[in-house]
Write a protein that holds these residues in place. Sequence first.
Motif, PDB file in Angstrom:
ATOM      1  N   ILE A   1      32.236  -8.711  22.019  1.00  0.00           N
ATOM      2  CA  ILE A   1      31.913  -8.341  20.647  1.00  0.00           C
ATOM      3  C   ILE A   1      33.111  -8.599  19.733  1.00  0.00           C
ATOM      4  CG2 ILE A   1      31.201  -6.446  19.133  1.00  0.00           C
ATOM      5  CD1 ILE A   1      29.804  -5.206  21.591  1.00  0.00           C
ATOM      6  N   GLU A   2      34.306  -8.278  20.212  1.00  0.00           N
ATOM      7  CA  GLU A   2      35.516  -8.524  19.422  1.00  0.00           C
ATOM      8  C   GLU A   2      35.725 -10.026  19.199  1.00  0.00           C
ATOM      9  OE1 GLU A   2      38.825  -6.702  21.286  1.00  0.00           O
ATOM     10  OE2 GLU A   2      38.193  -4.653  20.840  1.00  0.00           O
ATOM     11  N   VAL A   3      35.529 -10.805  20.254  1.00  0.00           N
ATOM     12  CA  VAL A   3      35.681 -12.258  20.146  1.00  0.00           C
ATOM     13  C   VAL A   3      34.666 -12.828  19.152  1.00  0.00           C
ATOM     14  CG1 VAL A   3      35.281 -14.416  21.420  1.00  0.00           C
ATOM     15  CG2 VAL A   3      36.749 -12.646  22.397  1.00  0.00           C
ATOM     16  N   GLY A   4      33.430 -12.317  19.225  1.00  0.00           N
ATOM     17  CA  GLY A   4      32.416 -12.756  18.280  1.00  0.00           C
ATOM     18  C   GLY A   4      32.813 -12.445  16.850  1.00  0.00           C
ATOM     19  N   MET A   5      33.479 -11.318  16.642  1.00  0.00           N
ATOM     20  CA  MET A   5      33.913 -10.928  15.298  1.00  0.00           C
ATOM     21  C   MET A   5      34.995 -11.869  14.778  1.00  0.00           C
ATOM     22  SD  MET A   5      32.717  -8.796  13.255  1.00  0.00           S
ATOM     23  CE  MET A   5      31.774  -8.008  14.558  1.00  0.00           C
ATOM     24  N   VAL A   6      35.896 -12.308  15.661  1.00  0.00           N
ATOM     25  CA  VAL A   6      36.923 -13.279  15.256  1.00  0.00           C
ATOM     26  C   VAL A   6      36.262 -14.564  14.774  1.00  0.00           C
ATOM     27  CG1 VAL A   6      38.834 -14.716  16.067  1.00  0.00           C
ATOM     28  CG2 VAL A   6      38.677 -12.330  16.800  1.00  0.00           C
ATOM     29  N   ASN A   7      35.200 -14.970  15.453  1.00  0.00           N
ATOM     30  CA  ASN A   7      34.481 -16.178  15.054  1.00  0.00           C
ATOM     31  C   ASN A   7      33.887 -16.048  13.656  1.00  0.00           C
ATOM     32  OD1 ASN A   7      32.934 -18.792  15.712  1.00  0.00           O
ATOM     33  ND2 ASN A   7      31.271 -17.369  15.255  1.00  0.00           N
TER      34      ASN A   7
END
Length: 303
Positions: A93-99
């Motif tokens: 979820i955090e990685v998706g937010m960076v995207n």
Amino acid sequence: MPHKKATLIGLIAILLWSAIVGLIKSVSEGFGPVGGAALIYTCSAVLLLFTIGFPKIKRFPVSYLIIGSVLFVCYELCLSLSLGFTHSGRQAIEVGMVNYLWPSMTILLAVIVNRQKTSPLIIPGVILAIVGIGRVLGGDGGFSLTEMMNNVMANPLSYGLAFSGAVIWAIYCVVTQRIAQGNNGITLFFILTALTLWMKYLISPQPEFNLSWHAWISLLLAAMAMGFGYAAWNVGILHGNVTVLAAASYFIPIISAVLAAFMLDSHLTLAFWQGTAMVSLGSLICWWSTRTVAVKRLSDEAS
């Protein structure tokens, strides 16, 4: 097609795309990061062939065919693999937010490259989006540089791919708008992405498929979200209210986090939700900074 119906279809595309983060992570747990991504894009390409059809490549400008293909494939690889290589649902979820830094990056790049008119609002918009990511990555304590670095260094590959993807997609959006000349190569680009992932799968060691009903259902839903999402968005942009769709698209990070938290059974802290809201609001402010200038220009011309 009626205007309101087309807008509704476009809004459905936003909902479908918001489910991508949780679905890609779920698929990767059953089929592996590379194999899962390859299956998703293969199935999505098939769906796009039936919904949008295969484009007439001869009409494509050579620059769009080459540059558009490379940028699109690179972005999709960054997106799918950044999520697939995460160690947990929370990290995905955090990685998706960076995207999701790409909306504000796209507007900033459009201002720099295309000389798009904007108001000073763009500056606090970009800052707010970046600070929001910092708050998301800062852990339970909120914004903390030490926690951010520890978080990123726990999986630099995923976070690095996600950030690279955000930059690449911003470039894609700005560049293809200038060179596409109204052409849509989405089906071709999905096929190329699938082929690239299968090549990666065949030439490097990969984990065995963990076949289960959950994995197959996740694959089906992910392919539908990808394929039907692009098809629905195409209908919305062509026949619906573009202003409504553009504004709604900036809330994808929030919707995505809600859906992913449910699908991946992840507990998200108040600091995370505050950071997510800041990312969405920052992107929305960036978008609004270009609209206020356009509205003012039209008002001046009318008077």
